[in-house]
Design an enzyme around this catalytic site. Structure first.
Site, PDB file in Angstrom:
ATOM      1  NE  ARG A   1     -11.245   0.630  -4.754  1.00  0.00           N
ATOM      2  CZ  ARG A   1     -11.445  -0.056  -5.874  1.00  0.00           C
ATOM      3  NH1 ARG A   1     -12.418  -0.952  -5.937  1.00  0.00           N
ATOM      4  NH2 ARG A   1     -10.684   0.156  -6.932  1.00  0.00           N
TER       5      ARG A   1
ATOM      6  CG  HIS B   1     -10.759   5.361  -7.750  1.00  0.00           C
ATOM      7  ND1 HIS B   1     -10.435   4.625  -8.864  1.00  0.00           N
ATOM      8  CD2 HIS B   1     -10.335   4.632  -6.693  1.00  0.00           C
ATOM      9  CE1 HIS B   1      -9.847   3.499  -8.497  1.00  0.00           C
ATOM     10  NE2 HIS B   1      -9.775   3.477  -7.180  1.00  0.00           N
TER      11      HIS B   1
ATOM     12  CB  VAL C   1      -9.199  12.145 -11.960  1.00  0.00           C
ATOM     13  CG1 VAL C   1      -9.396  12.563 -13.415  1.00  0.00           C
ATOM     14  CG2 VAL C   1      -8.660  10.721 -11.892  1.00  0.00           C
TER      15      VAL C   1
ATOM     16  CD  GLU D   1     -13.056  11.452 -13.458  1.00  0.00           C
ATOM     17  OE1 GLU D   1     -12.919  10.903 -12.347  1.00  0.00           O
ATOM     18  OE2 GLU D   1     -13.066  12.690 -13.603  1.00  0.00           O
TER      19      GLU D   1
ATOM     20  CG  ASN E   1     -12.528   4.596 -12.086  1.00  0.00           C
ATOM     21  OD1 ASN E   1     -11.734   4.315 -11.194  1.00  0.00           O
ATOM     22  ND2 ASN E   1     -12.675   5.832 -12.528  1.00  0.00           N
TER      23      ASN E   1
ATOM     24  N   PRO F   1      -3.299   4.649 -10.959  1.00  0.00           N
ATOM     25  CG  PRO F   1      -2.628   4.228  -8.758  1.00  0.00           C
ATOM     26  CD  PRO F   1      -3.395   5.217  -9.599  1.00  0.00           C
TER      27      PRO F   1
ATOM     28  CG  HIS G   1      -6.441  -1.701  -0.420  1.00  0.00           C
ATOM     29  ND1 HIS G   1      -5.450  -1.911  -1.364  1.00  0.00           N
ATOM     30  CD2 HIS G   1      -7.358  -0.912  -1.029  1.00  0.00           C
ATOM     31  CE1 HIS G   1      -5.774  -1.277  -2.478  1.00  0.00           C
ATOM     32  NE2 HIS G   1      -6.926  -0.657  -2.306  1.00  0.00           N
ATOM     33  CB  SER G   2      -7.879  -1.888   6.685  1.00  0.00           C
ATOM     34  OG  SER G   2      -8.433  -2.493   7.825  1.00  0.00           O
TER      35      SER G   2
ATOM     36  CG  ASP H   1      -7.418  -6.858   6.014  1.00  0.00           C
ATOM     37  OD1 ASP H   1      -8.599  -7.276   5.922  1.00  0.00           O
ATOM     38  OD2 ASP H   1      -7.095  -5.990   6.851  1.00  0.00           O
TER      39      ASP H   1
ATOM     40  CB  THR I   1     -10.115  -8.257   9.659  1.00  0.00           C
ATOM     41  OG1 THR I   1      -9.117  -7.235   9.457  1.00  0.00           O
ATOM     42  CG2 THR I   1      -9.558  -9.312  10.604  1.00  0.00           C
TER      43      THR I   1
ATOM     44  CG  ASP J   1      -8.213  -4.595  11.445  1.00  0.00           C
ATOM     45  OD1 ASP J   1      -7.698  -4.580  10.299  1.00  0.00           O
ATOM     46  OD2 ASP J   1      -8.850  -5.577  11.873  1.00  0.00           O
TER      47      ASP J   1
END
Length: 327
Positions: free
Chosen positions: A59, A63, A67, A85, A91, A160, A190-191, A242, A244, A249
């Site tokens: 991530r 982020h 910026v 930040e 954050n 966002p 986000h898997s 999710d 998993t 995946d």
């Protein structure tokens, strides 16, 4: 969400990056040939200690790059005359694993001091977190410099909210020359990982001020979320993004099709027509997702501000030389 008033200025700055030395693969093959191997080794060791660190590290690239470009500004600690930040709305109490980047930097400084930027370490680490979670591998372009400053306000104005809908996100990504397909593919990060109850309680109990849950949530999934995130409960409790959360995946997209997206900004990718087609494509075809994800990550990594920079010795602070000298 505050209006993104700074975006025209930022996009102009990103365009100026064409004047900077071009990024390229294997940038450190002569100056620090073991750089990529050493960073991956650090990420692997940290994942063995804490599997969740993979998602946290991945991530960091998004982020940082959104910026003022991919310049390591995210990593700077606040000072007496600079609010950085890390404590921005998107954050604070959310991003983790800064210490993993510190460890990678310390390792590289011990082998080739003053050579590898923190900004490049972020890019390598994000890639490695995906690879070590079972996702695709790709060649990253390197050669970035580290920023001399950071801005909490810039992050607040740009990043966002988990409440954002797909229409808003499409418009935001377009400003960075990222398409609706890029948006959906990059959301596939986000898997892996978990989200906080704080980010979804409005979906469970007061979606859009209705006093009712989000109708897009699968009823059984909502019951499970109600137990995990009861009204008035601990907002820092986490749930998998999710089914998993430790494996990279395409399960994330299958979950969205079944109304089991954790975040509002995730589920809206399926409820909105312009992004629904890509959710269906990626749910059906894992290879298409992996290909689009790599393309999106490379495009994201290409964002640069064109501002003066340096190679930090410590990712949390600028070097000791006066800023006007560096400028």
């Amino acid at each position: 969400m505050a209006p993104i008033a700074l975006l025209p200025f930022l996009i102009l700055n990103l365009a100026v990056a064409t004047a900077a030395p071009p990024l390229r693969p294997r940038f450190y093959e002569k100056t620090c040939p073991e750089a990529e191997h050493l960073v991956r080794d650090v990420i692997k060791k940290n994942m063995e200690r804490e599997p969740r660190s993979a998602a946290s590290v991945n991530r960091l690239q998004f982020h940082d790059c959104f910026v003022n470009g991919c310049d390591g500004s995210l990593l700077l600690d606040d000072t007496s005359n600079m609010l950085g930040e890390k404590l921005s709305l998107s954050n604070i109490n959310s991003l983790r694993s800064y210490e993993v980047i510190d460890e990678a930097k310390e390792t590289l400084e011990g082998v080739c001091p003053g050579v590898v930027s923190c900004a490049d370490i972020l890019i390598m680490a994000a890639r490695d977190a995906v690879v070590l979670s079972g996702g695709p591998d790709w060649e990253v372009k390197l050669g970035r410099q580290d920023s001399l400053t950071a801005s909490q306000k810039d992050a607040d104005d740009i990043m966002p909210s988990p409440r954002a809908n797909a229409s808003y996100l499409i418009d935001l990504f377009r400003k960075f020359n990222l398409s609706a397909k890029d948006l959906v593919a990059l959301s596939g990060s986000h898997s892996i990982g978990k989200g906080r109850c704080f980010s979804i309680v409005f979906r469970l109990y007061n979606q859009s001020g209705t006093g009712r849950p989000d109708p897009a949530i699968d009823p059984i999934f909502r019951e499970n979320l109600d137990k995990l995130c009861p009204r008035g409960g601990d907002g820092n409790v986490t749930g998998g993004l999710d089914a998993t959360p430790e494996r990279f995946d395409n399960q994330y997209f299958k979950d969205l099709m079944n109304g089991r997206g954790f975040l509002n900004s995730d589920q809206t990718l399926f409820t909105y027509p312009k992004t629904r087609q890509y959710v269906r494509l990626f749910a059906r075809n894992r290879d298409e997702f992996l290909k689009a994800f790599v393309e999106g990550m490379i495009k994201l990594g290409d964002l640069q501000s064109g501002r003066p920079g340096e190679i930090r010795q410590n990712c949390r602070v600028v070097n000791s030389r006066p800023v006007d000298e560096l400028m």
